[in-house]
Motif scaffolding. Structure first.
Motif, short mmCIF file in Angstrom:
data_model
loop_
_atom_site.label_atom_id
_atom_site.label_comp_id
_atom_site.label_asym_id
_atom_site.label_seq_id
_atom_site.Cartn_x
_atom_site.Cartn_y
_atom_site.Cartn_z
N ALA A 58 3.83 -6.86 21.60
CA ALA A 58 2.88 -6.98 22.70
C ALA A 58 1.53 -6.39 22.32
O ALA A 58 1.44 -5.44 21.53
N GLU A 59 0.48 -6.97 22.87
CA GLU A 59 -0.87 -6.44 22.68
C GLU A 59 -1.06 -5.20 23.54
O GLU A 59 -0.17 -4.79 24.29
N ASP A 60 -2.26 -4.61 23.46
CA ASP A 60 -2.48 -3.37 24.20
C ASP A 60 -2.47 -3.56 25.71
O ASP A 60 -2.32 -2.60 26.47
N ASP A 61 -2.61 -4.82 26.19
CA ASP A 61 -2.51 -5.09 27.62
C ASP A 61 -1.11 -5.54 28.02
O ASP A 61 -0.86 -5.90 29.17
N GLY A 62 -0.18 -5.57 27.05
CA GLY A 62 1.20 -5.93 27.33
C GLY A 62 1.52 -7.40 27.17
O GLY A 62 2.68 -7.79 27.26
N PHE A 63 0.50 -8.24 26.93
CA PHE A 63 0.75 -9.68 26.82
C PHE A 63 1.27 -10.06 25.43
O PHE A 63 0.96 -9.41 24.44
N PHE A 64 2.04 -11.14 25.40
CA PHE A 64 2.58 -11.65 24.14
C PHE A 64 2.72 -13.16 24.24
O PHE A 64 2.75 -13.73 25.34
N VAL A 65 2.81 -13.81 23.09
CA VAL A 65 3.09 -15.24 23.03
C VAL A 65 3.88 -15.50 21.75
O VAL A 65 3.62 -14.86 20.72
N MET A 66 4.85 -16.41 21.83
CA MET A 66 5.64 -16.75 20.65
C MET A 66 6.13 -18.18 20.78
O MET A 66 6.28 -18.71 21.90
N SER A 67 6.34 -18.81 19.64
CA SER A 67 6.80 -20.20 19.62
C SER A 67 7.93 -20.34 18.62
O SER A 67 8.00 -19.61 17.62
N VAL A 68 8.82 -21.32 18.88
CA VAL A 68 9.94 -21.59 17.99
C VAL A 68 10.25 -23.07 18.04
O VAL A 68 10.10 -23.72 19.09
N ARG A 69 10.64 -23.63 16.89
CA ARG A 69 11.07 -25.02 16.85
C ARG A 69 12.55 -25.08 17.24
O ARG A 69 13.39 -24.39 16.65
N VAL A 70 12.86 -25.88 18.21
CA VAL A 70 14.22 -25.96 18.75
C VAL A 70 15.11 -26.76 17.79
O VAL A 70 14.71 -27.80 17.27
N SER A 71 16.31 -26.25 17.57
CA SER A 71 17.33 -26.95 16.78
C SER A 71 18.32 -27.64 17.72
O SER A 71 18.44 -27.28 18.90
N GLY A 72 19.06 -28.59 17.17
CA GLY A 72 20.01 -29.33 17.98
C GLY A 72 21.15 -28.50 18.50
O GLY A 72 21.82 -28.88 19.47
N TYR A 73 21.41 -27.34 17.88
CA TYR A 73 22.52 -26.49 18.30
C TYR A 73 22.08 -25.29 19.14
O TYR A 73 22.91 -24.49 19.56
N ASP A 74 20.80 -25.13 19.38
CA ASP A 74 20.34 -23.98 20.18
C ASP A 74 20.91 -24.05 21.58
O ASP A 74 20.75 -25.06 22.29
N ASP A 75 21.56 -22.96 22.00
CA ASP A 75 22.26 -22.99 23.27
C ASP A 75 22.09 -21.75 24.13
O ASP A 75 22.61 -21.66 25.23
N THR A 76 21.35 -20.76 23.62
CA THR A 76 21.19 -19.50 24.35
C THR A 76 19.73 -19.07 24.24
O THR A 76 19.27 -18.70 23.17
N PHE A 77 19.03 -19.11 25.35
CA PHE A 77 17.60 -18.79 25.35
C PHE A 77 17.39 -17.52 26.18
O PHE A 77 17.52 -17.54 27.40
#
Length: 244
Positions: free
Chosen positions: A197-216
């Motif tokens: 997190a930045e100093d203001d607490g904000f964050f951002v993240m990205s991920v490429r989804v796989s065909g088996y991804d089942d728990t987010f």
């Protein structure tokens, strides 16, 4: 020889031959305690001039979604010193910080610290029959934190880019900067992507989804042992999963 508990101190060391089966938890109101103990001979008389190795051990819960027969805890010890007992068999280390000081991640940390005391007659830990050990546990009174989020889509398929942005909120007076944020997408993996997190607490993240991804799910790990992390399931459906 026996290491016995001292009385009326914020933290104490107790020792019997080998590992003592029982532990006492003491909540810590400040971040410092005095570690005090006593070493006695088999006849109960004090044992002077005995070097006692004292450690502080921060404990973590092992990631084990498979239920494998492994230690459910892993340990991060640090040496506090080797005080020598006085004429009454007593030893003390004043003002010990009950805290996490190494800078490693606090993901899965247990919010209590173990204080251990060890005396080994020949100094060889491979011959435990002449070793004497005690431990006590000091609980950290933690405060809660929270995490809020937004996602760019709630239904995903293999190849999609899932972006999560949000904010971590910590107790008043605790800076959110540096708080780790973890995104899990598959049940076997502890996390797939991480950020801070930045100093203001904000964050951002990205991920490429796989065909088996089942728990987010999102998890956070503040840098302060006295602040509990947050856990937030995400309302994401992977349409590439086989239908059941």
């Amino acid at each position: 020889m026996e290491l016995t508990r001292a009385q009326n101190v914020p933290a104490d060391a107790a020792c019997r031959h080998h590992r003592a089966p029982a532990r006492r938890r003491r909540p810590v109101r400040s971040r410092r305690v005095d570690v005090t103990g006593t070493v006695t001979k088999a006849d109960g008389t004090p044992a002077p001039n005995i070097p006692v190795t004292i450690q502080e051990v921060v404990r973590f819960t092992t990631w084990n979604p498979w239920g494998d027969p492994i230690d459910p805890t892993y340990y991060e010890p640090r040496d506090l010193g080797k005080p020598v007992t006085d004429a009454n068999g007593k030893f003390t280390i004043p003002g010990v910080d009950i805290d996490h000081v190494t800078g490693s991640s606090l993901l899965n940390v247990q919010h209590e610290v173990e204080i251990t005391a060890l005396y080994d007659e020949d100094g060889d830990l491979n011959t435990p029959q002449d070793g004497y050990y005690a431990d006590t546990t000091v609980a950290a009174n933690t405060k809660s934190s929270s995490v809020t989020y937004k996602v760019n889509k709630k239904k995903v398929k293999a190849g999609d880019i899932l972006t999560v942005q949000g904010k971590v909120t910590l107790p008043k007076g605790v800076e959110p900067q540096g708080t780790e944020v973890f995104l899990q997408t598959y049940w076997e993996q502890e996390y797939d992507v991480r950020t801070t997190a930045e100093d203001d607490g904000f964050f951002v993240m990205s991920v490429r989804v796989s065909g088996y991804d089942d728990t987010f799910e999102l998890r956070t790990a503040p840098t302060d042992l006295y602040v509990a992390g947050a856990h937030q399931p995400l309302p994401i459906t992977n349409t590439s999963l086989p239908r059941t």
